[in-house]
Write a protein that holds these residues in place. Structure first.
Motif, mmCIF file in Angstrom:
data_model
loop_
_atom_site.group_PDB
_atom_site.id
_atom_site.type_symbol
_atom_site.label_atom_id
_atom_site.label_comp_id
_atom_site.label_asym_id
_atom_site.label_seq_id
_atom_site.Cartn_x
_atom_site.Cartn_y
_atom_site.Cartn_z
ATOM 1 N N HIS A 223 46.161 48.921 31.297
ATOM 2 C CA HIS A 223 46.805 47.654 31.624
ATOM 3 C C HIS A 223 46.424 47.178 33.029
ATOM 4 O O HIS A 223 46.269 45.975 33.254
ATOM 5 C CB HIS A 223 48.320 47.790 31.491
ATOM 6 C CG HIS A 223 48.785 48.001 30.083
ATOM 7 N ND1 HIS A 223 48.700 47.015 29.116
ATOM 8 C CD2 HIS A 223 49.311 49.100 29.464
ATOM 9 C CE1 HIS A 223 49.179 47.474 27.974
ATOM 10 N NE2 HIS A 223 49.547 48.745 28.151
ATOM 11 N N GLN A 224 46.275 48.108 33.957
ATOM 12 C CA GLN A 224 45.855 47.732 35.312
ATOM 13 C C GLN A 224 44.442 47.157 35.305
ATOM 14 O O GLN A 224 44.165 46.166 35.979
ATOM 15 C CB GLN A 224 45.916 48.953 36.228
ATOM 16 C CG GLN A 224 47.328 49.400 36.575
ATOM 17 C CD GLN A 224 47.337 50.722 37.328
ATOM 18 O OE1 GLN A 224 46.363 51.478 37.290
ATOM 19 N NE2 GLN A 224 48.445 51.011 37.997
ATOM 20 N N LEU A 225 43.566 47.776 34.519
ATOM 21 C CA LEU A 225 42.189 47.308 34.442
ATOM 22 C C LEU A 225 42.126 45.927 33.786
ATOM 23 O O LEU A 225 41.351 45.055 34.212
ATOM 24 C CB LEU A 225 41.338 48.306 33.662
ATOM 25 C CG LEU A 225 39.813 48.094 33.698
ATOM 26 C CD1 LEU A 225 39.317 48.019 35.132
ATOM 27 C CD2 LEU A 225 39.117 49.229 32.952
ATOM 28 N N LYS A 226 42.951 45.722 32.784
ATOM 29 C CA LYS A 226 43.016 44.420 32.125
ATOM 30 C C LYS A 226 43.482 43.355 33.114
ATOM 31 O O LYS A 226 42.929 42.248 33.170
ATOM 32 C CB LYS A 226 43.968 44.496 30.927
ATOM 33 C CG LYS A 226 44.047 43.208 30.117
ATOM 34 C CD LYS A 226 44.970 43.392 28.916
ATOM 35 C CE LYS A 226 45.067 42.090 28.102
ATOM 36 N NZ LYS A 226 45.967 42.268 26.920
ATOM 37 N N GLN A 227 44.481 43.691 33.913
ATOM 38 C CA GLN A 227 45.002 42.774 34.927
ATOM 39 C C GLN A 227 43.943 42.495 36.001
ATOM 40 O O GLN A 227 43.809 41.367 36.479
ATOM 41 C CB GLN A 227 46.249 43.361 35.570
ATOM 42 C CG GLN A 227 46.894 42.472 36.621
ATOM 43 C CD GLN A 227 48.105 43.132 37.262
ATOM 44 O OE1 GLN A 227 48.563 44.179 36.819
ATOM 45 N NE2 GLN A 227 48.620 42.511 38.313
ATOM 46 N N LEU A 228 43.183 43.530 36.354
ATOM 47 C CA LEU A 228 42.143 43.381 37.362
ATOM 48 C C LEU A 228 41.042 42.440 36.873
ATOM 49 O O LEU A 228 40.578 41.575 37.632
ATOM 50 C CB LEU A 228 41.553 44.753 37.707
ATOM 51 C CG LEU A 228 40.421 44.777 38.743
ATOM 52 C CD1 LEU A 228 40.901 44.202 40.068
ATOM 53 C CD2 LEU A 228 39.907 46.200 38.936
ATOM 54 N N ARG A 229 40.609 42.600 35.632
ATOM 55 C CA ARG A 229 39.590 41.710 35.078
ATOM 56 C C ARG A 229 40.062 40.258 35.129
ATOM 57 O O ARG A 229 39.300 39.353 35.462
ATOM 58 C CB ARG A 229 39.254 42.106 33.637
ATOM 59 C CG ARG A 229 38.387 43.339 33.512
ATOM 60 C CD ARG A 229 37.783 43.434 32.114
ATOM 61 N NE ARG A 229 38.825 43.513 31.101
ATOM 62 C CZ ARG A 229 39.327 44.643 30.616
ATOM 63 N NH1 ARG A 229 38.868 45.800 31.083
ATOM 64 N NH2 ARG A 229 40.264 44.646 29.704
ATOM 65 N N LYS A 230 41.340 40.044 34.786
ATOM 66 C CA LYS A 230 41.900 38.694 34.799
ATOM 67 C C LYS A 230 41.944 38.149 36.223
ATOM 68 O O LYS A 230 41.636 36.977 36.465
ATOM 69 C CB LYS A 230 43.300 38.720 34.185
ATOM 70 C CG LYS A 230 43.923 37.338 34.039
ATOM 71 C CD LYS A 230 45.280 37.446 33.348
ATOM 72 C CE LYS A 230 45.917 36.059 33.201
ATOM 73 N NZ LYS A 230 47.251 36.141 32.525
ATOM 74 N N ARG A 231 42.318 39.000 37.178
ATOM 75 C CA ARG A 231 42.415 38.576 38.571
ATOM 76 C C ARG A 231 41.046 38.219 39.137
ATOM 77 O O ARG A 231 40.899 37.221 39.858
ATOM 78 C CB ARG A 231 43.052 39.675 39.411
ATOM 79 C CG ARG A 231 43.186 39.312 40.890
ATOM 80 C CD ARG A 231 43.590 40.497 41.742
ATOM 81 N NE ARG A 231 44.908 41.019 41.408
ATOM 82 C CZ ARG A 231 45.515 41.966 42.116
ATOM 83 N NH1 ARG A 231 44.899 42.500 43.170
ATOM 84 N NH2 ARG A 231 46.714 42.397 41.775
ATOM 85 N N LEU A 232 40.042 39.011 38.810
ATOM 86 C CA LEU A 232 38.697 38.768 39.332
ATOM 87 C C LEU A 232 38.013 37.598 38.633
ATOM 88 O O LEU A 232 37.185 36.906 39.233
ATOM 89 C CB LEU A 232 37.838 40.025 39.186
ATOM 90 C CG LEU A 232 38.226 41.235 40.038
ATOM 91 C CD1 LEU A 232 37.361 42.430 39.680
ATOM 92 C CD2 LEU A 232 38.098 40.909 41.516
ATOM 93 N N GLY A 233 38.325 37.419 37.357
ATOM 94 C CA GLY A 233 37.693 36.346 36.603
ATOM 95 C C GLY A 233 36.224 36.570 36.350
ATOM 96 O O GLY A 233 35.436 35.618 36.297
#
Length: 294
Positions: A223-233
């Motif tokens: 879930h953290q990695l998924k959130q990170l991908r979204k944050r970085l775009g």
């Protein structure tokens, strides 16, 4: 008119021969009348003379004994020149603020850059004549290198001039540029976090995973990695060199905020381990070369 008559056998270096070109380059640099400037490998003194006319003091470090003796005779009447017959890689760096402007020996470019950028007191600006390929290691291009990403938080890098091969004696067989390295007045990372950032980036570049995403799976939860991908775009399904340096800095910030705490031990010390491995490889290479020559 060329003022260089021949090249010393003991020095692996291509020398600029046109003072007008050097004058133009120094005028376009940040070097001013109150600056102390370090010159590495002054050779025949073409750059040295120009620098002395523009700044408060020039510290020229020349390893070649014959060249140092020649320069000492020819430039003895220049009051703001300090000439040292020494190896720059072991010569003490200035204690106060200073800048660098040098046409360095190409074969020790990496060692010189490592010394300058890793110093406790790095130069405010460094202008170095280097091979185009060496400059790309630090400035990036279609891909980014480990060394370039490591420098990014504290230094800005750019190519500010592209030379013609006829600008040198002897003519080099490679393309040559002027690399500008500028110390950021406000680094992008806190001093206390710099080594941990370097360890983190080395871990990201040196693990055996083929993509950044696979490496980050060991550092973040799903879930953290998924959130990170979204944050970085952006996609993380790329090799380490496929990410911009600023993306690595953002990933590092995220790891410090919510990455797996138990993975900190795996990150710490990675740069030191890499340097030890490289030293062993260099030692083995020298041993193999020595045996082959017997």
């Amino acid at each position: 008119m060329s003022v260089v008559s021949h090249t010393p056998l003991s020095v692996s270096q291509n020398f600029l021969h046109d003072p007008t070109l050097v004058e133009s380059l120094v005028q376009q640099s940040s070097i001013g009348s109150q600056d102390t400037v370090l010159e590495i490998g002054p050779g025949y003194g073409i750059i040295t003379r120009v620098l002395c006319s523009h700044c408060r003091q020039v510290i020229a470090v020349e390893k070649d004994l014959r060249l140092a003796g020649m320069l000492r005779k020819q430039l003895q009447n220049i009051p703001n020149l300090a000439l040292c017959n020494d190896d720059f890689l072991s010569h003490p760096l200035p204690e106060g603020a200073y800048k660098v402007f040098s046409n360095i020996p190409f074969h020790i470019t990496s060692a010189i850059l490592k010394r300058l950028t890793g110093a406790a007191n790095p130069p405010e600006d460094a202008y170095l004549v280097v091979q185009k390929e060496a400059a790309q290691v630090y400035t990036g291009g279609s891909t980014h290198t480990l060394r370039g990403v490591l420098l990014y938080p504290c230094f800005e890098t750019a190519v500010t001039h592209r030379f013609q091969r006829v600008d040198f004696i002897p003519h080099p067989r490679v393309d040559v540029v002027l690399l500008h390295i500028h110390w950021r007045s406000q680094p992008l990372i806190d001093h206390r976090s710099r080594q941990f950032y370097r360890d983190f980036v080395v871990y990201g570049f040196s693990t055996w995973n083929h993509t950044v995403e696979k490496t980050l799976r060991t550092l973040f939860s799903y879930h953290q990695l998924k959130q990170l991908r979204k944050r970085l775009g952006l996609s993380l399904d790329v090799p380490p060199g496929g990410l911009l340096p600023e993306a690595w800095l953002r990933i590092f910030d995220a790891f410090q905020q919510f990455g797996k705490p138990e993975m900190h031990w795996k990150i710490s010390g990675n740069e030191a381990r890499l340097l030890r491995q490289q030293k062993k490889l260099c030692k083995r290479h020298r041993t193999c070369v020595a045996h082959q020559s017997e």
